[in-house]
Write a protein that holds these residues in place. Structure first.
Motif, PDB file in Angstrom:
ATOM      1  N   GLY A   1     -12.094  -1.771   0.394  1.00 44.04           N
ATOM      2  CA  GLY A   1     -12.066  -1.780  -1.061  1.00 44.04           C
ATOM      3  C   GLY A   1     -11.467  -3.047  -1.601  1.00 44.04           C
ATOM      4  N   LEU A   2     -11.626  -3.207  -2.888  1.00 44.35           N
ATOM      5  CA  LEU A   2     -11.129  -4.384  -3.582  1.00 44.35           C
ATOM      6  C   LEU A   2     -10.231  -3.869  -4.704  1.00 44.35           C
ATOM      7  N   ILE A   3      -8.928  -4.175  -4.603  1.00 45.58           N
ATOM      8  CA  ILE A   3      -8.011  -3.760  -5.669  1.00 45.58           C
ATOM      9  C   ILE A   3      -7.291  -5.001  -6.173  1.00 45.58           C
TER      10      ILE A   3
ATOM     11  N   ARG B   1       0.846  -1.198   0.000  1.00 50.14           N
ATOM     12  CA  ARG B   1       0.000   0.000   0.000  1.00 50.14           C
ATOM     13  C   ARG B   1       0.885   1.253   0.000  1.00 50.14           C
TER      14      ARG B   1
ATOM     15  N   GLU C   1      -5.630   4.881  -3.422  1.00 53.06           N
ATOM     16  CA  GLU C   1      -6.209   3.540  -3.546  1.00 53.06           C
ATOM     17  C   GLU C   1      -7.641   3.605  -4.057  1.00 53.06           C
ATOM     18  N   ASP C   2      -8.417   4.516  -3.479  1.00 52.61           N
ATOM     19  CA  ASP C   2      -9.834   4.643  -3.815  1.00 52.61           C
ATOM     20  C   ASP C   2     -10.027   4.862  -5.307  1.00 52.61           C
TER      21      ASP C   2
ATOM     22  N   ALA D   1      -9.726   1.538  -7.117  1.00 48.48           N
ATOM     23  CA  ALA D   1     -10.413   0.357  -6.571  1.00 48.48           C
ATOM     24  C   ALA D   1     -11.485  -0.165  -7.525  1.00 48.48           C
ATOM     25  N   ASP D   2     -11.647  -1.481  -7.576  1.00 49.66           N
ATOM     26  CA  ASP D   2     -12.693  -2.088  -8.399  1.00 49.66           C
ATOM     27  C   ASP D   2     -14.027  -2.019  -7.681  1.00 49.66           C
ATOM     28  N   THR D   3     -13.958  -2.114  -6.349  1.00 52.30           N
ATOM     29  CA  THR D   3     -15.182  -2.047  -5.554  1.00 52.30           C
ATOM     30  C   THR D   3     -14.893  -1.223  -4.318  1.00 52.30           C
ATOM     31  N   ASP D   4     -15.884  -0.462  -3.899  1.00 50.05           N
ATOM     32  CA  ASP D   4     -15.755   0.406  -2.746  1.00 50.05           C
ATOM     33  C   ASP D   4     -16.957   0.102  -1.852  1.00 50.05           C
TER      34      ASP D   4
ATOM     35  N   LEU E   1      -9.375   2.821   2.628  1.00 49.45           N
ATOM     36  CA  LEU E   1      -8.626   3.273   1.458  1.00 49.45           C
ATOM     37  C   LEU E   1      -8.272   4.755   1.532  1.00 49.45           C
TER      38      LEU E   1
END
Lengths: 238, 238, 238, 238, 238, 238
Positions: free
Chosen positions: F165-167, F2, F179-180, F183-186, F175
């Motif tokens: 989140g999902l990265i 990160r 990162e945000d 991200a694919d999903t928040d 995040l």
């Protein structure tokens, strides 16, 4: 008897003073009785987005009342953050009426805005705005013609307006506010000097009006407009 | 030499015509050279929410320019949906200045709104609005006194205003627009007839101004205000 | 020949479906050719501030177009933060027209709002809004009568509206958009079943119209309105 | 005796902390007693439309109060849909004052916006905004100079501001809210480190102030500004 | 027992009618029980400013309720001058959900706006807007594919939405308004036909919900979405 | 790895400072890494119109960003004349979340407004606003309890929030902006100290997320919220 002793077919005392807004390309202060409207025509070398590239011009109008043009003070539209519905309706009518006087191709891609600001409101402000606004418009266009900015005279028609009303079955010309507020029908008539119509708006406030009453109102309106037309010509000529 | 041949300490030609807005409780049209402002004072038997129950009255002002009061047309605030910053600043100044003329307890729980509408703008519209607005206010209060609605005269002080400027180091009274636009410093001065100050606002547009220049400007402003005060009195007396 | 093969004095295919907005006190979907307007009348037990304590009711209308009621998408008024001038003008006309149908004293201190939302716009949306709005209004008032909330029937008059136009000197009834966009004159006529007028609005888009042309247009409008009236009655009876 | 035991010519406790808004090109948190204002200067590579093509830059300011910077909660301007008159007046003053510090030709066609957000309001927020805003502005301009984006230093003058008041005939420096709310006169003074004036605004809240009182207030303001100037310098140097 | 005798895992009666807004590039009227939403997709050959030059397209949504879609009349946003917070929140959700269905690079620099206008609101309008809006969007994109304006099919995923609720500990699918108004938890679920999630929004109205309850709600939502997906496919195929 | 070397399940460095807005009934400055939100709770002895006479209180929230809380300057909502859609959505979420913490009957007919003003925005401002806003709210309610204005403690539940989140298929807690934005999903999760949910909002920015990924994200969120809860308690206790 009318409040000011006029006969049914009499206009109120009309005066049209020109040049009252020296910075404007054309201006006129019209008084019809106690109704007074200040009209200023501004020429700008631009057109609204929807006219761009058309080679044609545009004429539009704005109408507003000074807060103390009325018997009791009226809040400013700017304070409320929007133009009120009645003012919008009136300025659209004034704009349409004045556009009928102009050949937009001859005007070329420029815009004339006619501001009509009511100094005192005693009935008939929208028709006074049209009659006075025409004078301001004609003077502004006169400047374009004089300075040869346009190839021909874009002013193609004389336009004036007057109201007629129906009170207790009687047809009356050019209502003042006291009459207007009790009229059964109110007809605003915008016409040319040769008696043809540009716009008519007749509204029954109480009982519907008959075809016969409409005919009588139109006759009286046409006569009033002929008088106004000669006053406009005299004012422009001065 | 000034554009209109005045000497540095001369006011422009001033005229104050009263009664120009017949529906208003008090009104005045003030001209200072080519600057013309229409002032109308309206009395309403209500106060703003924050004054309710206080037993005291309120005086407020609104300021606006007709679209063609300026050399090129200025869009209306109502169309933009908000009052522009400059107009807000000016109407707050006019309101504060006129409140200084009134004893709010004697006025009682009623509100006087002074509308200042600029017909023509050639510099100094805010000071003209104060000077003319005072006349409209005094006439409206005069009516309250005459009709014995108030127990004593709420008008406690004479108020007038003028601008002074600094151009190339010279102090000039009552700037017209051509002067105003090149002035290094602009000072607006609101004062009473005995030379005390209600509000002073001095702004350096270019280089800062010195204490000495400020003193000189204040002297000249006080002299101008004394003249304006006598013109106000004459107009109110008519 | 007209785009849809009608004769000059033919209305477009009209249908009026009632009960389409189940939550409203009265509702109607009117189609005139491809023009479709959804009308919903809402009864509220309150009146606007200016009517409070008068013992009388009020009828008002609102008019809006769905963004895709038009050939190209039209931005929503809510997004622009204000109702556009044309919509204001139309909703004021619809409101005035529908008020003519109602005895406000019999209605009592309650308000009926008639919402006219255009689903598809192919010319004549304002007249369709009045004709359909009347049906919604009549159904809502019918409920008040049935439930004996009112002491007598406040519905005193049948109201319908139609447009007439002048294209190349020919008078045509009920213009569709393709005709409307090339018409020299557009006349909107609101009338009762017995041929009297509630409102007439005639506008010359190009050359002014003559008195004779006006007479011809009014004759044709009256005939169209008689037909619409019988369709309204049938819809209400269902 | 003053509420916080200061002598008449004492400033409140002043602190200026820099770098508090890390994303801004320059920032400062100024505290004057319990008044705290967060100032952030943002550089953008654009100018307002009226400056385009002039080769010159622009400096502007925005002023707002957090809803709970005041003793009782104050509604947000965004919720009301417009900036209130007082905030407009203040942000125009802050902008004018900070522009006096900058040579716009050296700045080049870029804009610096100084945001002044009041965290806590205990009187004198507008003068604190100017004094703190200057520090934020100087830091932002310092970055332009360091990175050689500009050919010379556009910062040409040190600017600070302070309020002075008149309570029961006594002149007091740097009023807190409790003093401000009972002051007869309130004078805001914006000046350079060498004692010349950029803006003075004096307002009589009650009785008018005399020329002598004005002189006394200006003397005290100049002394206060000299102190603030040295604190600004120290903060910028850190 | 549910108000309409459904079992807990039953959807209301769903119908999707296409082509209802003939001028729109794609349109659908979706009914879920008494909830009815009119969806119209408009293609415009422009993108918002932040997308210009990106080579990619954009999909956005607008959501509004007709004033009488609700049991009691709801004022129009345009009259209030701003879109209400709930409508903004919903139209942002609908826009995000529909964007998930589209490959923006394949769409190219054009914008599709999906207008969702609620004709009748009996709970679940936001999920109905997504499910119906997807059909309108798919039809509009279908036209682009047919006319070979795009090089590949930008429609990459099937999207539908449904609400699930928790009442007295029981999980219920597709709440009507009467259920929604007493639910302890309301979960809106947007998913693809293969059971993956695009958006989930769960809100405890009263007591917080447990992880176990969440799992149960997600299961039921996925089942409902599978059914809706097959109804969407059938509607598009017609 | 990160950007700030945290492990996937680490929160950023959190600090909660109370009493930062001395005039507010409760206040807290929360920092989560570089994200800083100033939260102030104001108690007013009134409720919104729709709650009047209910005997119950109300809790609401407002959310705004200082113009320079972001990397590039963001225009103020007040200047645009309306609150932007994202801010509306967020303040509605914050309000709903905080209402879950309060027994409105015990609060009585009074309103608590929690103002959340973002000083610096580095991702996760809405969850920080909830976590910090809860502390301000608890402190304000504490005052009501201490002063015995309320008969019992209206604070019934501890509320905190965090994002997950999902990265690239990996689940990450809390995040930051860098990162945000990829991200694919928040997923924003609002929960109580015992692990039950008040609100969950999960959005797929790219590909839909699976049920398994959702479970993993919820687990991590719950762990983060437990930590935040103990930090809240410590801050309130100080």
């Amino acid at each position: 008897m009318r409040p000011d002793q006029r006969s049914p077919s009499d206009l109120r005392k009309v005066s049209i003073e020109t040049g009252v807004m020296p910075y404007a390309e054309g201006s006129a202060l019209i008084s019809m009785g106690d109704t007074r409207v200040l009209c200023a025509a501004s020429i700008e070398e631009r057109v609204p987005p929807f006219m761009k590239g058309s080679g044609k011009g545009w004429v539009t109008a704005e109408y507003a009342m000074l807060p103390r043009s009325t018997l009791t003070r009226k809040e400013r539209d700017a304070r409320k953050g929007r133009i009120d519905g009645r003012a919008q309706e009136i300025q659209r009518l004034v704009g349409r009426s004045l556009r009928a006087a102009v050949d937009m191709a001859l005007l070329g891609e420029r815009m004339i805005t006619v501001d009509c600001d009511v100094l005192q409101a005693d009935g008939g402000t929208r028709t006074a705005a049209i009659t006075g606004g025409y004078v301001a418009l004609a003077l502004a266009i006169g400047r374009l013609v004089e300075s040869a900015v346009v190839s021909g005279n874009p002013l193609i028609r004389e336009v004036a307006a007057v109201s007629v009303g129906l009170i207790s079955g009687e047809v009356l010309l050019d209502l003042c506010y006291r009459e207007d507020s009790v009229a059964d029908t109110d007809l605003n008539c915008v016409a040319t000097s040769d008696g043809n119509f540009i716009e008519i708006q007749g509204t029954a406030e109480g009982a519907p009006f008959t075809r016969g009453q409409l005919e009588e109102m139109l006759d009286m309106a046409n006569a009033g407009i002929a008088t106004l037309n000669s006053l406009q010509k005299a004012a422009i000529a001065r």
